[in-house]
Structure formats: structure tokens, C-alpha cells
Design an enzyme around this catalytic site. Structure first.
Site, PDB file in Angstrom:
ATOM      1  N   LYS A  14      18.940  31.289 -22.207  1.00 31.40           N
ATOM      2  CA  LYS A  14      20.045  30.655 -22.943  1.00 31.40           C
ATOM      3  C   LYS A  14      21.032  31.682 -23.484  1.00 31.40           C
ATOM      4  CE  LYS A  14      17.380  28.459 -25.923  1.00 31.40           C
ATOM      5  NZ  LYS A  14      16.034  28.949 -25.518  1.00 31.40           N
ATOM      6  N   ARG A  89      16.541  21.700 -32.069  1.00 29.44           N
ATOM      7  CA  ARG A  89      15.180  21.933 -31.596  1.00 29.44           C
ATOM      8  C   ARG A  89      14.229  20.821 -32.004  1.00 29.44           C
ATOM      9  NH1 ARG A  89      15.711  27.936 -31.048  1.00 29.44           N
ATOM     10  NH2 ARG A  89      13.760  28.791 -30.322  1.00 29.44           N
ATOM     11  N   ARG A 128      11.467  41.600 -22.482  1.00 25.50           N
ATOM     12  CA  ARG A 128      12.558  41.709 -23.452  1.00 25.50           C
ATOM     13  C   ARG A 128      12.072  42.416 -24.721  1.00 25.50           C
ATOM     14  NH1 ARG A 128      15.343  36.132 -25.227  1.00 25.50           N
ATOM     15  NH2 ARG A 128      13.814  36.026 -26.884  1.00 25.50           N
ATOM     16  N   ARG A 134      12.986  42.762 -31.249  1.00 24.55           N
ATOM     17  CA  ARG A 134      12.542  41.511 -31.873  1.00 24.55           C
ATOM     18  C   ARG A 134      11.028  41.486 -31.946  1.00 24.55           C
ATOM     19  NH1 ARG A 134      15.507  36.230 -29.556  1.00 24.55           N
ATOM     20  NH2 ARG A 134      13.568  35.372 -30.426  1.00 24.55           N
ATOM     21  N   ARG A 146       5.408  30.140 -29.751  1.00 23.17           N
ATOM     22  CA  ARG A 146       6.784  29.636 -29.638  1.00 23.17           C
ATOM     23  C   ARG A 146       6.893  28.627 -28.506  1.00 23.17           C
ATOM     24  NH1 ARG A 146       9.155  35.278 -29.027  1.00 23.17           N
ATOM     25  NH2 ARG A 146      11.094  34.282 -28.363  1.00 23.17           N
TER      26      ARG A 146
HETATM   27  P1  ADP Z   1      13.892  32.024 -28.518  1.00 26.58           P
HETATM   28  O1  ADP Z   1      14.518  30.758 -27.988  1.00 26.58           O
HETATM   29  O2  ADP Z   1      13.844  33.131 -27.526  1.00 26.58           O
HETATM   30  O3  ADP Z   1      12.575  31.800 -29.205  1.00 26.58           O
HETATM   31  P2  ADP Z   1      15.756  32.050 -30.749  1.00 26.58           P
HETATM   32  O4  ADP Z   1      16.573  33.212 -31.131  1.00 26.58           O
HETATM   33  O5  ADP Z   1      16.450  30.810 -30.328  1.00 26.58           O
HETATM   34  O6  ADP Z   1      14.821  32.614 -29.625  1.00 26.58           O
HETATM   35  O7  ADP Z   1      14.784  31.656 -31.947  1.00 26.58           O
HETATM   36  C1  ADP Z   1      13.939  32.596 -32.609  1.00 26.58           C
HETATM   37  C2  ADP Z   1      13.183  31.905 -33.753  1.00 26.58           C
HETATM   38  O8  ADP Z   1      14.130  31.426 -34.721  1.00 26.58           O
HETATM   39  C3  ADP Z   1      12.390  30.655 -33.355  1.00 26.58           C
HETATM   40  O9  ADP Z   1      11.086  30.991 -32.897  1.00 26.58           O
HETATM   41  C4  ADP Z   1      12.364  29.883 -34.687  1.00 26.58           C
HETATM   42  O10 ADP Z   1      11.405  30.412 -35.574  1.00 26.58           O
HETATM   43  C5  ADP Z   1      13.727  30.174 -35.282  1.00 26.58           C
HETATM   44  N1  ADP Z   1      14.740  29.139 -34.902  1.00 26.58           N
HETATM   45  C6  ADP Z   1      15.851  29.342 -34.139  1.00 26.58           C
HETATM   46  N2  ADP Z   1      16.550  28.203 -34.000  1.00 26.58           N
HETATM   47  C7  ADP Z   1      15.866  27.242 -34.679  1.00 26.58           C
HETATM   48  C8  ADP Z   1      16.062  25.853 -34.889  1.00 26.58           C
HETATM   49  N3  ADP Z   1      17.111  25.203 -34.366  1.00 26.58           N
HETATM   50  N4  ADP Z   1      15.156  25.176 -35.640  1.00 26.58           N
HETATM   51  C9  ADP Z   1      14.103  25.809 -36.176  1.00 26.58           C
HETATM   52  N5  ADP Z   1      13.844  27.127 -36.002  1.00 26.58           N
HETATM   53  C10 ADP Z   1      14.709  27.848 -35.262  1.00 26.58           C
END
Ligand code: ADP
Length: 192
Positions: A14, A89, A128, A134, A146
Site C-alpha cells: 500500500k 481498518r 523491510r 520499524r 498484525r
Molecule cells: P502495516 O499495514 O504494514 O502494518 P501501517 O503503517 O499501516 O503498517 O500500520 C502500523 C500499525 O499502526 C498497525 O499495526 C496498527 O497498530 C497501527 N494502525 C495504523 N492504522 C490504523 C488504523 N486505521 N486503525 C488502528 N490501528 C492502526
């Protein structure tokens, strides 16, 4: 306005595709993961609360991310459209987003759902983790957590938008450019 949700599990590409799409279509990129990491970097109270949750691979509370998105929409009144990445999400986040957009007399145009197998996701995220800085990418059990959160709470977001015929599945494996052109052709069909 044309608003897009780029949907898919962690590691589905994404972030990579978002960068290309915002450049091609002049959209404003709203990534809740990036917004949360910026709160952590600035050591705000919100960032401190979110960090421990993110380090466990769990979702931060809906109110927190919805609040961040609401402020970001307000801060960008001139945007031609928004590209949502990593948001919504949960179904509650989806309903909240639809309300916020309808207050602006706009809506989601399309949900582009990237399809990638679980083994490929884990391999990409571990890879990554070697360079991203991260902490949630370096530990395989956090990565699996996750993916489980995604399966338990986030896949239903696609069902929610399917009711409105907004979801298009796109193969998320192949070269970055192949995936990008598949995404563009779906956007172009719906924008016109
Ligand atoms: P990835 O999709 O690779 O896990 P993101 O950067 O989208 O990476 O998200 C990293 C973390 O941030 C998630 O594991 C979650 O803890 C938090 N997070 C991100 N977006 C949301 C969301 N819309 N709702 C709840 N938690 C979120």
C-alpha cells in the site's frame, strides 16, 4: 473530488503504490500508520499511547485514528481527493469515514484491494524490517499478530464496501509497475 481506499494486509504494498498514485492523480495521501509514527517521533501523548499497542501488532482505538483523519480532512480543504492508506481498518472506522466524507458532500469512489499470499507478506515484512527502522517489522511473531488482526477485524471492511459495489480486487504480486498499471486502469474506469 475522487477518493480512494487502498486496501490490503500489512506488507501488501500500500505504501509503495500510494506514493505513485498520489503523484499520478494529485491526491492527498492519508496514511494512519504514518500519522501515528509521526506522533511517536514527536513524543506526543497520543504517540506514547499508540506505541505500545503498535509494538504488539494490535490496532489502536477507533476514536484515535478517526480523530486524526478528521483533523487531516479539515486541514486539506483544497484537496482534489484523498488516498486512504491503512484506514479504515474496522467497520466502525468505515462508517465514521463515510460520515465525515458525506459532510463534505463527497464519498469513496473505489476500494482497491491488493491480493497477496500470507507467506509472501511475512517475507516482505521481514525484509523491510532490515532497513525500515520499524520495530514492528523485525519480529516474526509481531508480524503474524498484525496479519491476524487484519484477518479478524479488517477483512470485513471489504465486505462493508462490497455492499455498495465499491471493491475491486487487484493482484498485489508482480513488479511494482505492473501492479501500478493495474491500479491505474481500475481508477481510470471509475473516474470517467
Ligand atoms: P502495516 O499495514 O504494514 O502494518 P501501517 O503503517 O499501516 O503498517 O500500520 C502500523 C500499525 O499502526 C498497525 O499495526 C496498527 O497498530 C497501527 N494502525 C495504523 N492504522 C490504523 C488504523 N486505521 N486503525 C488502528 N490501528 C492502526
Amino acid at each position: 473530488m475522487f477518493n480512494i481506499i487502498l486496501f490490503g494486509p500489512p506488507g501488501s504494498g500500500k505504501g509503495t503504490q500510494s506514493e505513485k498514485l498520489i503523484a499520478a492523480y494529485g491526491l492527498k495521501h492519508l496514511s494512519t500508520g504514518d500519522l501515528l509514527r509521526s506522533e511517536i517521533a514527536r513524543q506526543t501523548p497520543l504517540g506514547l499511547e499508540a506505541k505500545s499497542i503498535m509494538d504488539r501488532g494490535q490496532l489502536v482505538p477507533d476514536e484515535v485514528v478517526v480523530g486524526m483523519i478528521s483533523s487531516a480532512l479539515e486541514a486539506n480543504p483544497q484537496a482534489k481527493g484523498f488516498l486512504f492508506d491503512g484506514f479504515p481498518r474496522t467497520v466502525a472506522q468505515s462508517e465514521a469515514l463515510d460520515k465525515l466524507l458525506s459532510l463534505k458532500n463527497t464519498a469513496i469512489g473505489v476500494v482497491l484491494a491488493l491480493q497477496v499470499t500470507e507467506e509472501e507478506l511475512v517475507a516482505r515484512l521481514l525484509n523491510r524490517g532490515l532497513t525500515s527502522g520499524r520495530s514492528d517489522d523485525t519480529n516474526e511473531s509481531v508480524i503474524r499478530a498484525r496479519i491476524k488482526e487484519y484477518q479478524d477485524k479488517t477483512t470485513v471492511v471489504a465486505d462493508y464496501y462490497s455492499q455498495f459495489d465499491k471493491v475491486v480486487n487487484v493482484k498485489g504480486e508482480g513488479t511494482v509497475d505492473e501492479i501500478f498499471s493495474a491500479l491505474c486502469s481500475e481508477i481510470d474506469k471509475r473516474m470517467s
